[in-house]
Structures are given as structure tokens and as C-alpha cells.
Design a protein around this motif. Sequence first.
Motif, PDB file in Angstrom:
ATOM      1  N   VAL A 227       0.833  -1.200   0.000  1.00 17.33           N
ATOM      2  CA  VAL A 227       0.000   0.000   0.000  1.00 17.33           C
ATOM      3  C   VAL A 227       0.870   1.253   0.000  1.00 17.33           C
ATOM      4  O   VAL A 227       0.604   2.227  -0.719  1.00 17.33           O
ATOM      5  CB  VAL A 227      -0.950  -0.001   1.210  1.00 17.33           C
ATOM      6  CG1 VAL A 227      -1.680   1.333   1.340  1.00 17.33           C
ATOM      7  CG2 VAL A 227      -1.958  -1.134   1.095  1.00 17.33           C
ATOM      8  N   PHE A 228       1.932   1.248   0.811  1.00 14.38           N
ATOM      9  CA  PHE A 228       2.852   2.392   0.832  1.00 14.38           C
ATOM     10  C   PHE A 228       3.475   2.618  -0.547  1.00 14.38           C
ATOM     11  O   PHE A 228       3.558   3.756  -1.026  1.00 14.38           O
ATOM     12  CB  PHE A 228       3.959   2.158   1.867  1.00 14.38           C
ATOM     13  CG  PHE A 228       3.515   2.380   3.291  1.00 14.38           C
ATOM     14  CD1 PHE A 228       2.962   3.586   3.688  1.00 14.38           C
ATOM     15  CD2 PHE A 228       3.675   1.380   4.232  1.00 14.38           C
ATOM     16  CE1 PHE A 228       2.555   3.794   4.997  1.00 14.38           C
ATOM     17  CE2 PHE A 228       3.277   1.569   5.542  1.00 14.38           C
ATOM     18  CZ  PHE A 228       2.716   2.781   5.932  1.00 14.38           C
ATOM     19  N   ALA A 229       3.932   1.534  -1.170  1.00 12.82           N
ATOM     20  CA  ALA A 229       4.574   1.645  -2.484  1.00 12.82           C
ATOM     21  C   ALA A 229       3.589   2.134  -3.536  1.00 12.82           C
ATOM     22  O   ALA A 229       3.918   2.991  -4.374  1.00 12.82           O
ATOM     23  CB  ALA A 229       5.157   0.293  -2.890  1.00 12.82           C
ATOM     24  N   LEU A 230       2.365   1.606  -3.507  1.00 11.90           N
ATOM     25  CA  LEU A 230       1.351   2.012  -4.471  1.00 11.90           C
ATOM     26  C   LEU A 230       0.974   3.476  -4.281  1.00 11.90           C
ATOM     27  O   LEU A 230       0.805   4.226  -5.263  1.00 11.90           O
ATOM     28  CB  LEU A 230       0.116   1.124  -4.316  1.00 11.90           C
ATOM     29  CG  LEU A 230      -1.060   1.425  -5.259  1.00 11.90           C
ATOM     30  CD1 LEU A 230      -0.638   1.229  -6.709  1.00 11.90           C
ATOM     31  CD2 LEU A 230      -2.262   0.534  -4.922  1.00 11.90           C
TER      32      LEU A 230
ATOM     33  N   LEU B  11      -8.310   0.466   3.235  1.00  7.34           N
ATOM     34  CA  LEU B  11      -7.234   1.069   4.014  1.00  7.34           C
ATOM     35  C   LEU B  11      -7.493   0.915   5.509  1.00  7.34           C
ATOM     36  O   LEU B  11      -6.570   0.643   6.285  1.00  7.34           O
ATOM     37  CB  LEU B  11      -7.102   2.545   3.648  1.00  7.34           C
ATOM     38  CG  LEU B  11      -5.871   3.267   4.190  1.00  7.34           C
ATOM     39  CD1 LEU B  11      -4.612   2.753   3.507  1.00  7.34           C
ATOM     40  CD2 LEU B  11      -5.998   4.771   3.985  1.00  7.34           C
ATOM     41  N   LEU B  12      -8.749   1.082   5.915  1.00  8.87           N
ATOM     42  CA  LEU B  12      -9.079   0.979   7.333  1.00  8.87           C
ATOM     43  C   LEU B  12      -8.959  -0.449   7.848  1.00  8.87           C
ATOM     44  O   LEU B  12      -8.799  -0.661   9.048  1.00  8.87           O
ATOM     45  CB  LEU B  12     -10.499   1.509   7.573  1.00  8.87           C
ATOM     46  CG  LEU B  12     -10.699   3.008   7.330  1.00  8.87           C
ATOM     47  CD1 LEU B  12     -12.136   3.409   7.598  1.00  8.87           C
ATOM     48  CD2 LEU B  12      -9.753   3.834   8.201  1.00  8.87           C
ATOM     49  N   ARG B  13      -9.048  -1.422   6.948  1.00  8.64           N
ATOM     50  CA  ARG B  13      -8.842  -2.806   7.363  1.00  8.64           C
ATOM     51  C   ARG B  13      -7.358  -3.124   7.553  1.00  8.64           C
ATOM     52  O   ARG B  13      -7.009  -4.035   8.298  1.00  8.64           O
ATOM     53  CB  ARG B  13      -9.451  -3.769   6.340  1.00  8.64           C
ATOM     54  CG  ARG B  13     -10.966  -3.869   6.403  1.00  8.64           C
ATOM     55  CD  ARG B  13     -11.460  -5.097   5.664  1.00  8.64           C
ATOM     56  NE  ARG B  13     -11.213  -4.990   4.235  1.00  8.64           N
ATOM     57  CZ  ARG B  13     -12.092  -4.527   3.355  1.00  8.64           C
ATOM     58  NH1 ARG B  13     -13.290  -4.120   3.770  1.00  8.64           N
ATOM     59  NH2 ARG B  13     -11.800  -4.466   2.071  1.00  8.64           N
ATOM     60  N   LEU B  14      -6.501  -2.366   6.883  1.00  9.22           N
ATOM     61  CA  LEU B  14      -5.062  -2.616   6.975  1.00  9.22           C
ATOM     62  C   LEU B  14      -4.381  -1.778   8.047  1.00  9.22           C
ATOM     63  O   LEU B  14      -3.363  -2.194   8.610  1.00  9.22           O
ATOM     64  CB  LEU B  14      -4.401  -2.321   5.622  1.00  9.22           C
ATOM     65  CG  LEU B  14      -4.791  -3.241   4.465  1.00  9.22           C
ATOM     66  CD1 LEU B  14      -4.182  -2.726   3.159  1.00  9.22           C
ATOM     67  CD2 LEU B  14      -4.318  -4.660   4.734  1.00  9.22           C
ATOM     68  N   PHE B  15      -4.929  -0.590   8.314  1.00  9.48           N
ATOM     69  CA  PHE B  15      -4.313   0.312   9.282  1.00  9.48           C
ATOM     70  C   PHE B  15      -5.357   0.729  10.315  1.00  9.48           C
ATOM     71  O   PHE B  15      -6.552   0.703  10.058  1.00  9.48           O
ATOM     72  CB  PHE B  15      -3.759   1.557   8.588  1.00  9.48           C
ATOM     73  CG  PHE B  15      -2.711   1.262   7.556  1.00  9.48           C
ATOM     74  CD1 PHE B  15      -1.376   1.186   7.907  1.00  9.48           C
ATOM     75  CD2 PHE B  15      -3.068   1.066   6.226  1.00  9.48           C
ATOM     76  CE1 PHE B  15      -0.413   0.920   6.955  1.00  9.48           C
ATOM     77  CE2 PHE B  15      -2.112   0.803   5.265  1.00  9.48           C
ATOM     78  CZ  PHE B  15      -0.774   0.723   5.633  1.00  9.48           C
ATOM     79  N   LYS B  16      -4.891   1.152  11.469  1.00  8.56           N
ATOM     80  CA  LYS B  16      -5.793   1.618  12.513  1.00  8.56           C
ATOM     81  C   LYS B  16      -6.404   2.960  12.122  1.00  8.56           C
ATOM     82  O   LYS B  16      -5.726   3.832  11.578  1.00  8.56           O
ATOM     83  CB  LYS B  16      -5.036   1.747  13.826  1.00  8.56           C
ATOM     84  CG  LYS B  16      -4.526   0.418  14.378  1.00  8.56           C
ATOM     85  CD  LYS B  16      -3.793   0.628  15.686  1.00  8.56           C
ATOM     86  CE  LYS B  16      -3.283  -0.703  16.237  1.00  8.56           C
ATOM     87  NZ  LYS B  16      -2.544  -0.536  17.516  1.00  8.56           N
ATOM     88  N   GLY B  17      -7.694   3.108  12.432  1.00  6.02           N
ATOM     89  CA  GLY B  17      -8.409   4.335  12.073  1.00  6.02           C
ATOM     90  C   GLY B  17      -7.741   5.605  12.578  1.00  6.02           C
ATOM     91  O   GLY B  17      -7.550   6.560  11.806  1.00  6.02           O
ATOM     92  N   PRO B  18      -7.352   5.677  13.873  1.00 11.78           N
ATOM     93  CA  PRO B  18      -6.697   6.900  14.369  1.00 11.78           C
ATOM     94  C   PRO B  18      -5.399   7.216  13.636  1.00 11.78           C
ATOM     95  O   PRO B  18      -5.076   8.391  13.425  1.00 11.78           O
ATOM     96  CB  PRO B  18      -6.436   6.565  15.851  1.00 11.78           C
ATOM     97  CG  PRO B  18      -7.492   5.566  16.201  1.00 11.78           C
ATOM     98  CD  PRO B  18      -7.666   4.737  14.963  1.00 11.78           C
ATOM     99  N   SER B  19      -4.658   6.181  13.234  1.00 14.98           N
ATOM    100  CA  SER B  19      -3.407   6.411  12.499  1.00 14.98           C
ATOM    101  C   SER B  19      -3.692   7.007  11.123  1.00 14.98           C
ATOM    102  O   SER B  19      -3.002   7.925  10.669  1.00 14.98           O
ATOM    103  CB  SER B  19      -2.632   5.098  12.347  1.00 14.98           C
ATOM    104  OG  SER B  19      -2.293   4.568  13.608  1.00 14.98           O
ATOM    105  N   VAL B  20      -4.718   6.479  10.451  1.00 18.83           N
ATOM    106  CA  VAL B  20      -5.097   7.004   9.138  1.00 18.83           C
ATOM    107  C   VAL B  20      -5.557   8.456   9.266  1.00 18.83           C
ATOM    108  O   VAL B  20      -5.181   9.312   8.460  1.00 18.83           O
ATOM    109  CB  VAL B  20      -6.206   6.147   8.509  1.00 18.83           C
ATOM    110  CG1 VAL B  20      -6.713   6.775   7.209  1.00 18.83           C
ATOM    111  CG2 VAL B  20      -5.710   4.730   8.253  1.00 18.83           C
TER     112      VAL B  20
END
Length: 228
Positions: free
Chosen positions: A9-12, A64-73
Motif C-alpha cells: 500500500v505504501f509503495a502504491l 485502508l481501514l482494514r489494513l491500518f488503525k483508524g486513528p493512524s489514518v
Amino acid sequence: MKLNAQPFVFALTATTFIGLPLLLYVQGEAPVRSWLKEGLSVLTILAFTLMLMQYFLARSNETLLRLFKGPSVQKVHKYIAYSAISILALHPFLIVLPRYFEAGIKPWDAFWIMVTNVNSLGVVLGLIAWAAMISLGITAYARTNMMRRFKNRYRGWRAFHAFLAVSFTVVAIWHAIELGRHTDLAMSSFFLVIATLGVGMLAGLYRPERTRKSPPAPLDTTFPQGAK
């Protein structure tokens, strides 16, 4: 072995919102100017692209929310948005900045002529986009106080925030197409595709909510007065 999708995801993200606009910039046919002018153009293009990226750093992006924590996003969304707004807020001034190092009209004279040229559709669109962006940033920063002004609190403010974001996006892209030195067919298409996808995701977030707010009326199974 379980694969970690986060590096992908970061690379994309970096490829789409940094690498691709830089590639389109390099392959553009606009005449090359001084390093300062070209550097400011690259800075502006990337800042605007990062603004468009904010549509994908929201609740509408369920993947994205399934891969990362909501507060971090949310934190990344906030920091990148404020940084991009700070750069774009200086855009009108950065246009005339190189004139400090050139002969001819003084920078502030050039700035005043530019912002008062209401006969130019591109300039008018730029002023509207700039005002919408500043309003977007201020109301986002003051969101806690803003929520109190809406009947539905958070949902009301979120709808207002989305309205400002979409308004800014539409007018800013129009402005870029009208006046942008590097917004050729390829760059304009890139902006339009990213914006369309982002706004589409946002619309998909609100559509189910409107459905839930307006459920079909239940059948009236009570008997009228006097019925046996």
C-alpha cells in the motif's frame, strides 16, 4: 506465511501520488525555465496531488481501514492535508517570487495585477479555489467548535467538510486546466481520474447513510376506531 499488505500500500501510494505526477511533469512539453520556477511548479503539483490523496485517507476507503488503525489514518490525513494547504496557500505569492531575481515589474505590482484580473476566467477560478481551500483548512482545524453548530453534530460537520472538499477540487482542477503551465492532456487526465475516483468513494460512503436515515414506512396494522 501470511503476506503483509502494508508495504504494498505504501509503495502504491507513493507511486500514484508522487511518482506518477513527477513522471508526467518530466514528460510534459512545456519549455524549461529556471531551477527556481521549475522547483516551485513541482512543489505546487505535488501539493495539489496530495490534496487529492486525502479522498483515499478517509472513512470511505474501507480497504485502508482494514489494513491500518483508524486513528493512524486520521492522523496521516490531517498532517498531510495541513502541509499541502500551507503550500497551496502560498501559491499566488510563489508565482511572483521569481521576479525578485529578475528585471522588470516589481513582484508586488505583478501580484496585484494578477489577482485583480477578473477578466481572466482562470484567475477568478483560482481565487475561488483558494478561498474554498482556506475555508476547508480553518473549519477542519476548528471542527470541534463547528460540530456544535450542526444538528447532527459530527455527521453534519462531515457533510459540510465533504462539500467544501468537493467544491475546492472541482474549481481547482478547472483553474489548473485553464492556466496551468504543466497541466497538459496527460496531467489534466490524471487529476480528473484521481478526483473522480475519490469523489465516487466519498459518494458511496454517504449513499448507505441516506438509505438508513429514510427507511420505508412500516405497514399500519392497527384497526381504525370503530372497526370490529
